[in-house]
Motif scaffolding. Structure first.
Motif, short mmCIF file in Angstrom:
data_model
loop_
_atom_site.label_atom_id
_atom_site.label_comp_id
_atom_site.label_asym_id
_atom_site.label_seq_id
_atom_site.Cartn_x
_atom_site.Cartn_y
_atom_site.Cartn_z
N GLU A 44 -7.19 70.14 32.74
CA GLU A 44 -6.94 68.72 32.66
C GLU A 44 -6.39 68.15 33.93
O GLU A 44 -6.89 67.21 34.37
N PHE A 45 -5.31 68.82 34.36
CA PHE A 45 -4.76 68.33 35.66
C PHE A 45 -5.53 68.66 36.82
O PHE A 45 -5.49 67.71 37.84
N TYR A 46 -6.18 69.93 36.80
CA TYR A 46 -7.17 70.00 38.17
C TYR A 46 -8.08 69.18 38.32
O TYR A 46 -8.80 68.89 39.19
N ARG A 47 -8.54 68.49 36.84
CA ARG A 47 -9.70 67.38 37.14
C ARG A 47 -9.08 66.05 37.87
O ARG A 47 -9.94 65.54 38.59
N ILE A 48 -7.76 65.87 37.94
CA ILE A 48 -7.28 64.61 38.58
C ILE A 48 -6.79 65.05 39.98
O ILE A 48 -6.84 64.20 40.77
N ASN A 49 -6.46 66.44 40.10
CA ASN A 49 -6.02 66.71 41.58
C ASN A 49 -6.48 68.23 41.45
O ASN A 49 -5.71 69.04 41.17
N PRO A 50 -7.48 68.66 42.32
CA PRO A 50 -7.99 70.23 42.23
C PRO A 50 -6.89 71.06 42.90
O PRO A 50 -6.86 72.04 42.92
N LEU A 51 -6.09 70.39 43.82
CA LEU A 51 -4.92 71.13 44.39
C LEU A 51 -3.91 71.41 43.47
O LEU A 51 -2.94 72.52 43.85
N LEU A 57 -1.35 59.44 41.80
CA LEU A 57 -1.40 58.13 41.34
C LEU A 57 -2.71 57.87 40.77
O LEU A 57 -3.66 57.97 41.19
N ARG A 58 -2.77 57.08 39.62
CA ARG A 58 -3.85 56.68 39.11
C ARG A 58 -3.88 55.17 39.51
O ARG A 58 -2.95 54.35 38.91
N THR A 59 -4.50 54.66 40.19
CA THR A 59 -4.76 53.19 40.99
C THR A 59 -4.97 52.21 39.74
O THR A 59 -5.77 52.54 38.72
N SER A 60 -4.71 50.95 40.15
CA SER A 60 -5.20 49.88 39.37
C SER A 60 -6.92 49.76 39.05
O SER A 60 -7.24 49.45 38.21
N GLU A 61 -7.50 50.46 40.06
CA GLU A 61 -8.87 50.53 40.08
C GLU A 61 -9.31 51.60 39.25
O GLU A 61 -10.44 51.98 38.88
N GLY A 62 -8.50 52.46 38.78
CA GLY A 62 -8.50 53.84 37.80
C GLY A 62 -9.05 55.03 38.58
O GLY A 62 -9.39 56.06 38.01
N GLU A 63 -8.97 54.97 39.74
CA GLU A 63 -9.06 56.17 40.82
C GLU A 63 -7.81 57.01 41.05
O GLU A 63 -6.84 56.69 40.66
N TYR A 64 -7.81 58.26 41.27
CA TYR A 64 -6.81 59.03 41.31
C TYR A 64 -6.58 59.47 42.83
O TYR A 64 -7.53 59.71 43.40
N LEU A 65 -5.32 59.19 43.37
CA LEU A 65 -4.84 59.73 44.65
C LEU A 65 -3.94 60.60 44.75
O LEU A 65 -2.78 60.76 43.85
N SER A 66 -3.92 61.63 45.41
CA SER A 66 -2.86 62.47 45.54
C SER A 66 -2.42 62.66 46.94
O SER A 66 -3.05 61.67 48.02
N GLU A 67 -1.43 63.24 47.49
CA GLU A 67 -0.72 63.32 48.77
C GLU A 67 0.21 62.07 48.94
O GLU A 67 -0.37 61.06 48.90
N SER A 68 1.54 62.32 49.16
CA SER A 68 2.37 61.36 49.37
C SER A 68 2.06 60.26 50.32
O SER A 68 2.15 58.76 49.85
N THR A 69 1.54 60.61 51.34
CA THR A 69 1.30 59.74 52.32
C THR A 69 0.06 58.78 51.95
O THR A 69 0.23 57.66 52.22
N ALA A 70 -0.97 59.44 51.50
CA ALA A 70 -2.08 58.72 50.94
C ALA A 70 -1.67 57.57 49.92
O ALA A 70 -2.17 56.50 49.83
N ILE A 71 -0.69 57.95 49.00
CA ILE A 71 -0.26 57.06 48.02
C ILE A 71 0.54 55.98 48.64
O ILE A 71 0.15 54.80 48.10
N THR A 72 1.33 56.44 49.58
CA THR A 72 2.00 55.05 50.17
C THR A 72 1.24 54.40 50.85
O THR A 72 1.49 52.98 51.03
N GLU A 73 0.15 54.75 51.37
CA GLU A 73 -0.79 53.93 52.20
C GLU A 73 -1.31 52.84 51.16
O GLU A 73 -1.57 51.43 51.48
N TYR A 74 -1.78 53.34 50.05
CA TYR A 74 -2.19 52.44 49.13
C TYR A 74 -1.25 51.64 48.55
O TYR A 74 -1.67 50.47 48.35
N LEU A 75 -0.05 51.89 48.17
CA LEU A 75 0.89 51.08 47.77
C LEU A 75 1.38 49.97 48.83
O LEU A 75 1.55 48.63 48.54
N ASP A 76 1.15 50.47 50.04
CA ASP A 76 1.49 49.23 51.14
C ASP A 76 0.29 48.11 51.10
O ASP A 76 0.61 47.02 51.50
N ALA A 77 -0.80 48.84 50.99
CA ALA A 77 -1.90 47.63 50.92
C ALA A 77 -1.89 46.65 49.65
O ALA A 77 -2.36 45.55 49.75
N ARG A 78 -1.52 47.49 48.53
CA ARG A 78 -1.39 46.82 47.14
C ARG A 78 -0.33 45.87 47.26
O ARG A 78 -0.40 44.88 46.62
#
Length: 206
Positions: A44-51, A57-78
């Motif tokens: 179940e967890f590998y389905r949202i992050n194969p690593l 992060l499950r985003t407002s759009e329903g997508e999954y983001l891993s990696e802290s830098t990528a998540i912070t990028e998303y949050l900065d735009a959001r």
């Protein structure tokens, strides 16, 4: 939005700090992932992050983001208030450069030391350890501490002369070093003074 995290782990702490700094913690649901029980190694967890790592992060759009830098990028735009990743082209370049150095020279190096050169999270989780690699990364981390001390002797913050995600990464990398038992020399006075400044910033937004 939903954040999958493990309390006390350094990378989830980075994402929590970014959310708190932006004042949007209450807009996020947090789900605890019990790493010690191998909840990060389930189908179940590998389905949202194969690593199989946190945070995710499950985003407002329903997508999954891993990696802290990528998540912070998303949050900065959001949530563009209190920018963490840079506004001008030069700021973005400077912050991303120093962010990567903070990861490679401190956060990741400390992680490799902890997982390979110590008991880490225990024999059930720490498979394929390589003591030699852990010791090499211990040296990398020590050099990283000295490098950032030199940077912070000349600047108030890690990048772009203002608080950014590079500061968050280095701060929690040093917290991880404390936990892992890696000595941060008391002679690194600029690093120690910066650490107190960042601690005050994070506490005021926590």
């Amino acid at each position: 939005m939903q954040v999958y995290e493990t309390t006390g782990f350094p990378n989830p702490a980075r994402v929590r700090a970014a959310l708190a700094y932006k004042g949007v913690l209450e807009q996020v649901e947090f789900t605890e992932v019990d790493v010690m029980a191998k909840a990060h190694r389930t189908p179940e967890f590998y389905r949202i992050n194969p690593l199989g790592t946190v945070p995710v992060l499950r985003t407002s759009e329903g997508e999954y983001l891993s990696e802290s830098t990528a998540i912070t990028e998303y949050l900065d735009a959001r949530f563009p208030q209190k920018n963490l990743t840079g506004e001008s082209p030069l700021e973005r370049g400077q912050i991303h450069m120093m962010q990567r150095r903070a990861e490679a020279m401190v956060m990741d190096a400390v992680g490799a030391y902890f997982h390979h050169a110590t008991a880490g999270l225990g024999p059930e989780l720490e498979t394929n350890q390589c003591q030699e690699w852990g010791r090499i990364q211990e040296v990398t981390a020590s050099r990283g501490f000295a490098y950032f001390n030199d940077v912070l002797a000349k600047h108030d913050y890690v990048a772009a002369d203002r608080f950014s995600m590079a500061d968050i990464t280095l701060y929690f990398g040093l917290e991880f070093a404390d936990f892992a038992g890696l000595e941060i020399p008391s002679t690194l006075s600029a690093l120690a003074a910066w650490r107190e400044r960042v601690k005050a910033i994070l506490q005021s937004n926590g």
